[in-house]
Design a protein around this motif. Sequence first.
Motif, PDB file in Angstrom:
ATOM      1  N   VAL A  67       0.846  -1.183   0.000  1.00 57.70           N
ATOM      2  CA  VAL A  67       0.000   0.000   0.000  1.00 57.70           C
ATOM      3  C   VAL A  67       0.882   1.234   0.000  1.00 57.70           C
ATOM      4  CG1 VAL A  67      -1.765   1.259   1.289  1.00 57.70           C
ATOM      5  CG2 VAL A  67      -1.802  -1.229   1.254  1.00 57.70           C
ATOM      6  N   TRP A  68       0.542   2.187  -0.843  1.00 52.88           N
ATOM      7  CA  TRP A  68       1.278   3.438  -0.927  1.00 52.88           C
ATOM      8  C   TRP A  68       0.383   4.545  -0.388  1.00 52.88           C
ATOM      9  CZ3 TRP A  68       1.318   7.780  -4.517  1.00 52.88           C
ATOM     10  CH2 TRP A  68       2.477   8.536  -4.422  1.00 52.88           C
ATOM     11  N   VAL A  69       0.938   5.376   0.498  1.00 58.72           N
ATOM     12  CA  VAL A  69       0.175   6.450   1.126  1.00 58.72           C
ATOM     13  C   VAL A  69       0.835   7.778   0.799  1.00 58.72           C
ATOM     14  CG1 VAL A  69      -0.647   7.378   3.314  1.00 58.72           C
ATOM     15  CG2 VAL A  69      -0.512   4.911   2.997  1.00 58.72           C
ATOM     16  N   ARG A  70       0.054   8.711   0.263  1.00 55.05           N
ATOM     17  CA  ARG A  70       0.546  10.062  -0.027  1.00 55.05           C
ATOM     18  C   ARG A  70       0.177  10.989   1.122  1.00 55.05           C
ATOM     19  NH1 ARG A  70      -1.143   8.545  -5.251  1.00 55.05           N
ATOM     20  NH2 ARG A  70      -3.298   9.008  -4.750  1.00 55.05           N
ATOM     21  N   GLY A  71       1.102  11.856   1.506  1.00 56.67           N
ATOM     22  CA  GLY A  71       0.774  12.911   2.446  1.00 56.67           C
ATOM     23  C   GLY A  71       1.154  12.664   3.888  1.00 56.67           C
ATOM     24  N   LEU A  72       1.801  11.542   4.194  1.00 53.90           N
ATOM     25  CA  LEU A  72       2.218  11.267   5.573  1.00 53.90           C
ATOM     26  C   LEU A  72       3.626  10.709   5.586  1.00 53.90           C
ATOM     27  CD1 LEU A  72      -0.696   9.456   7.440  1.00 53.90           C
ATOM     28  CD2 LEU A  72       0.086  11.779   7.753  1.00 53.90           C
ATOM     29  N   ASP A  73       4.383  11.075   6.624  1.00 55.67           N
ATOM     30  CA  ASP A  73       5.689  10.447   6.779  1.00 55.67           C
ATOM     31  C   ASP A  73       5.505   9.129   7.531  1.00 55.67           C
ATOM     32  OD1 ASP A  73       6.346  10.881   9.822  1.00 55.67           O
ATOM     33  OD2 ASP A  73       5.595  12.816   9.091  1.00 55.67           O
ATOM     34  N   GLU A  74       6.515   8.312   7.487  1.00 52.38           N
ATOM     35  CA  GLU A  74       6.424   6.959   8.050  1.00 52.38           C
ATOM     36  C   GLU A  74       6.148   6.964   9.551  1.00 52.38           C
ATOM     37  OE1 GLU A  74       9.138   2.918   8.189  1.00 52.38           O
ATOM     38  OE2 GLU A  74       9.600   4.483   6.744  1.00 52.38           O
ATOM     39  N   ARG A  75       6.751   7.867  10.288  1.00 50.95           N
ATOM     40  CA  ARG A  75       6.581   7.917  11.746  1.00 50.95           C
ATOM     41  C   ARG A  75       5.130   8.247  12.115  1.00 50.95           C
ATOM     42  NH1 ARG A  75      10.556  11.312  15.381  1.00 50.95           N
ATOM     43  NH2 ARG A  75      11.600   9.315  15.520  1.00 50.95           N
ATOM     44  N   THR A  76       4.548   9.225  11.434  1.00 44.12           N
ATOM     45  CA  THR A  76       3.160   9.609  11.699  1.00 44.12           C
ATOM     46  C   THR A  76       2.217   8.469  11.357  1.00 44.12           C
ATOM     47  OG1 THR A  76       3.714  11.903  11.216  1.00 44.12           O
ATOM     48  CG2 THR A  76       1.385  11.328  11.229  1.00 44.12           C
ATOM     49  N   ALA A  77       2.443   7.831  10.215  1.00 45.22           N
ATOM     50  CA  ALA A  77       1.595   6.709   9.801  1.00 45.22           C
ATOM     51  C   ALA A  77       1.685   5.569  10.810  1.00 45.22           C
ATOM     52  CB  ALA A  77       1.999   6.224   8.424  1.00 45.22           C
ATOM     53  N   ALA A  78       2.885   5.269  11.297  1.00 44.44           N
ATOM     54  CA  ALA A  78       3.047   4.194  12.271  1.00 44.44           C
ATOM     55  C   ALA A  78       2.295   4.507  13.563  1.00 44.44           C
ATOM     56  CB  ALA A  78       4.522   3.974  12.563  1.00 44.44           C
ATOM     57  N   GLY A  79       2.303   5.755  13.989  1.00 43.77           N
ATOM     58  CA  GLY A  79       1.585   6.140  15.190  1.00 43.77           C
ATOM     59  C   GLY A  79       0.077   6.015  15.024  1.00 43.77           C
ATOM     60  N   LEU A  80      -0.429   6.389  13.876  1.00 40.87           N
ATOM     61  CA  LEU A  80      -1.873   6.314  13.622  1.00 40.87           C
ATOM     62  C   LEU A  80      -2.360   4.880  13.400  1.00 40.87           C
ATOM     63  CD1 LEU A  80      -2.250   9.419  11.311  1.00 40.87           C
ATOM     64  CD2 LEU A  80      -3.074   9.194  13.655  1.00 40.87           C
ATOM     65  N   LEU A  81      -1.445   3.993  13.014  1.00 36.80           N
ATOM     66  CA  LEU A  81      -1.814   2.595  12.754  1.00 36.80           C
ATOM     67  C   LEU A  81      -1.402   1.666  13.880  1.00 36.80           C
ATOM     68  CD1 LEU A  81      -0.977   2.322   8.953  1.00 36.80           C
ATOM     69  CD2 LEU A  81      -3.230   2.436  10.020  1.00 36.80           C
ATOM     70  N   ALA A  82      -1.249   2.209  15.072  1.00 37.20           N
ATOM     71  CA  ALA A  82      -0.935   1.364  16.224  1.00 37.20           C
ATOM     72  C   ALA A  82      -2.061   0.342  16.399  1.00 37.20           C
ATOM     73  CB  ALA A  82      -0.786   2.207  17.476  1.00 37.20           C
ATOM     74  N   PRO A  83      -1.720  -0.897  16.754  1.00 35.26           N
ATOM     75  CA  PRO A  83      -2.757  -1.939  16.897  1.00 35.26           C
ATOM     76  C   PRO A  83      -3.861  -1.568  17.868  1.00 35.26           C
ATOM     77  CG  PRO A  83      -0.582  -2.910  16.978  1.00 35.26           C
ATOM     78  CD  PRO A  83      -0.396  -1.409  17.006  1.00 35.26           C
TER      79      PRO A  83
END
Length: 85
Positions: A67-83
């Motif tokens: 999956v490719w996501v535009r508009g977010l850096d990896e750290r922010t995405a990882a925080g929002l996708l916490a289990p």
Amino acid sequence: MKIRVQPRAGRTEVAAAHGNALRVRVAAPPVDGAANRALVRFLARRLRLPRSAVELRSGHRGRVKSVWVRGLDERTAAGLLAPDR
């Protein structure tokens, strides 16, 4: 990012890390792309982005998807996708 999808789950949620991929349970069945659409919709909602910013690049017919996501850096995405727990 790599996502491992478990279709026909009781509810749609982020489960945990699965090797080098994130495991996501999706309530939709893997029929006619329903699970893929549900995954994109869920990720967009969790990442607070429009659906057009989340693109399924590969794995349309398999459980492991790229999956490719535009508009977010990896750290922010990882925080929002916490289990979910």
